[in-house]
Write a protein that holds these residues in place. Structure first.
Motif, PDB file in Angstrom:
ATOM      1  N   PRO B  88       0.981  -1.010   0.073  1.00 21.95           N
ATOM      2  CA  PRO B  88      -0.018   0.035  -0.007  1.00 21.95           C
ATOM      3  C   PRO B  88       0.804   1.360   0.035  1.00 21.95           C
ATOM      4  O   PRO B  88       2.203   1.117   0.461  1.00 21.95           O
ATOM      5  CB  PRO B  88      -0.839  -0.320   1.463  1.00 21.95           C
ATOM      6  N   SER B  89       0.372   2.381  -0.733  1.00 18.88           N
ATOM      7  CA  SER B  89       1.011   3.506  -0.572  1.00 18.88           C
ATOM      8  C   SER B  89       0.836   4.374   0.570  1.00 18.88           C
ATOM      9  O   SER B  89      -0.153   4.016   1.300  1.00 18.88           O
ATOM     10  CB  SER B  89       0.627   4.374  -1.816  1.00 18.88           C
ATOM     11  N   GLY B  90       1.434   5.306   0.858  1.00 20.54           N
ATOM     12  CA  GLY B  90       1.491   6.148   2.089  1.00 20.54           C
ATOM     13  C   GLY B  90       0.078   6.866   2.169  1.00 20.54           C
ATOM     14  O   GLY B  90      -0.417   7.322   3.267  1.00 20.54           O
ATOM     15  N   HIS B  91      -0.539   7.068   1.079  1.00 20.17           N
ATOM     16  CA  HIS B  91      -1.696   7.826   1.073  1.00 20.17           C
ATOM     17  C   HIS B  91      -2.928   6.889   0.856  1.00 20.17           C
ATOM     18  O   HIS B  91      -3.973   7.321   0.615  1.00 20.17           O
ATOM     19  CB  HIS B  91      -1.705   8.783  -0.313  1.00 20.17           C
ATOM     20  N   ASP B  92      -2.982   5.507   0.954  1.00 17.18           N
ATOM     21  CA  ASP B  92      -3.751   4.604   0.548  1.00 17.18           C
ATOM     22  C   ASP B  92      -5.099   4.507   1.422  1.00 17.18           C
ATOM     23  O   ASP B  92      -4.868   3.948   2.705  1.00 17.18           O
ATOM     24  CB  ASP B  92      -3.301   3.466   0.214  1.00 17.18           C
ATOM     25  N   ARG B  93      -5.960   5.368   1.363  1.00 20.88           N
ATOM     26  CA  ARG B  93      -6.980   5.593   2.327  1.00 20.88           C
ATOM     27  C   ARG B  93      -7.939   4.070   2.528  1.00 20.88           C
ATOM     28  O   ARG B  93      -8.135   3.792   3.824  1.00 20.88           O
ATOM     29  CB  ARG B  93      -7.922   6.558   2.050  1.00 20.88           C
ATOM     30  N   LEU B  94      -7.904   3.330   1.370  1.00 27.91           N
ATOM     31  CA  LEU B  94      -8.694   1.917   1.587  1.00 27.91           C
ATOM     32  C   LEU B  94      -7.842   1.230   2.496  1.00 27.91           C
ATOM     33  O   LEU B  94      -8.486   0.380   3.074  1.00 27.91           O
ATOM     34  CB  LEU B  94      -8.788   1.412   0.038  1.00 27.91           C
TER      35      LEU B  94
END
Lengths: 112, 166
Positions: B88-94
């Protein structure tokens, strides 16, 4: 094997060259065979009963040039190397702080 | 001392990020209500990210507010990567939202009421439809409706923040 709650003052590390793998190896060695010398890194592995989770805190000035995420990755790698593959899944907190950061945030690791 | 140096002196603890989320929410609300829809949405997206990150941190009942956010999120990313096979990326809200739901029973907490879970998922889905990090390099495109939706959704996260982790 999950270690009991311990605080260890580990041996001094004189080698100025620390790639991340060297830090992983060094920390894993300290997790496995704690030194009684009064030098960094200081670490604490705290089981969180009744859950099968642990908190790991490592105070080490060698963290200085690394991001907090990189420090956590190194702690997780070292824990897996010491405790076996998959053991990092039980880690709920992996926190690496320099001594200055630990002082500022109020983290004091007392001898067990 | 420079601004950057002052920021570097305050590590990203849970306490720091919770206060930042509150402050940025007010600023985002002001931007949306002043007609700066894209800027407001962009800022509110980060508020959602901060609220989800700190809520995840606090699902562990032994975690205190002076803990570093990264000390909880890095093991979560490792768990996610090992379990689901992607990074997951650092901005992945899911990722953050699913991690909260996944970690609650692992931390000995009960599941949310069905209505709360449904609202949470609806809110996260709509935030994902209205926010992307790529917004920063584009000219304004957002409508007033989209900006108001974002304000409503992030406001819901803020009002229900404690319920997310308690």
């Amino acid at each position: 094997m999950i270690m009991s709650s311990v605080t260890i003052r580990a041996r001094n590390l004189d080698n100025p060259l620390f790639g991340n793998q060297i830090l992983v190896d060094t920390l894993a060695q300290e997790f496995h065979t704690p030194s009684s010398e009064v030098q960094q890194p200081y670490f604490q592995i705290q089981p969180q009963p009744p859950l099968n989770r642990v908190h790991i805190t490592v105070i080490w000035d060698r963290w200085n040039k690394l991001s907090h995420q990189e420090r956590s990755e190194i702690i997780l790698d070292a824990y897996e190397k010491c405790q076996g593959q998959g053991s990092a899944q039980s880690v709920s907190v992996a926190m690496g702080l320099t001594q200055q950061e630990a002082d500022r945030l109020g983290f004091i690791l007392e001898p067990a | 001392m420079s601004l950057v140096a002052r920021f570097q002196q305050s590590p990203e603890t849970i306490s720091e990020m919770e206060k930042a989320a509150l402050s940025r929410f007010r600023e985002g609300q002001f931007l949306v209500q002043s007609g700066w829809y894209d800027s407001g949405i962009y800022l509110l997206g980060y508020v959602a990210e901060m609220l989800l990150k700190t809520a995840y941190c606090r699902v562990d009942p032994q975690v205190r507010r002076n803990f570093l956010v990264a000390s909880r999120l890095t093991p979560a990313r490792r768990y996610w990567r090992t379990t689901f096979g992607d990074q997951p990326s650092g901005h992945d809200r899911l990722f953050l939202a699913l991690s909260i739901e996944d970690d609650r029973p692992r931390q000995g907490k009960t599941a949310w009421p069905v209505a709360t879970a449904r609202l949470f998922n609806t809110t996260i889905d709509r935030i994902a439809e209205n926010w992307t990090v790529e917004m920063r390099y584009h000219q304004p495109k957002a409508t007033q409706v989209e900006a108001n939706d974002m304000l409503v959704d992030v406001g819901w996260l803020r009002r229900n923040y404690e319920a997310l982790w308690r």
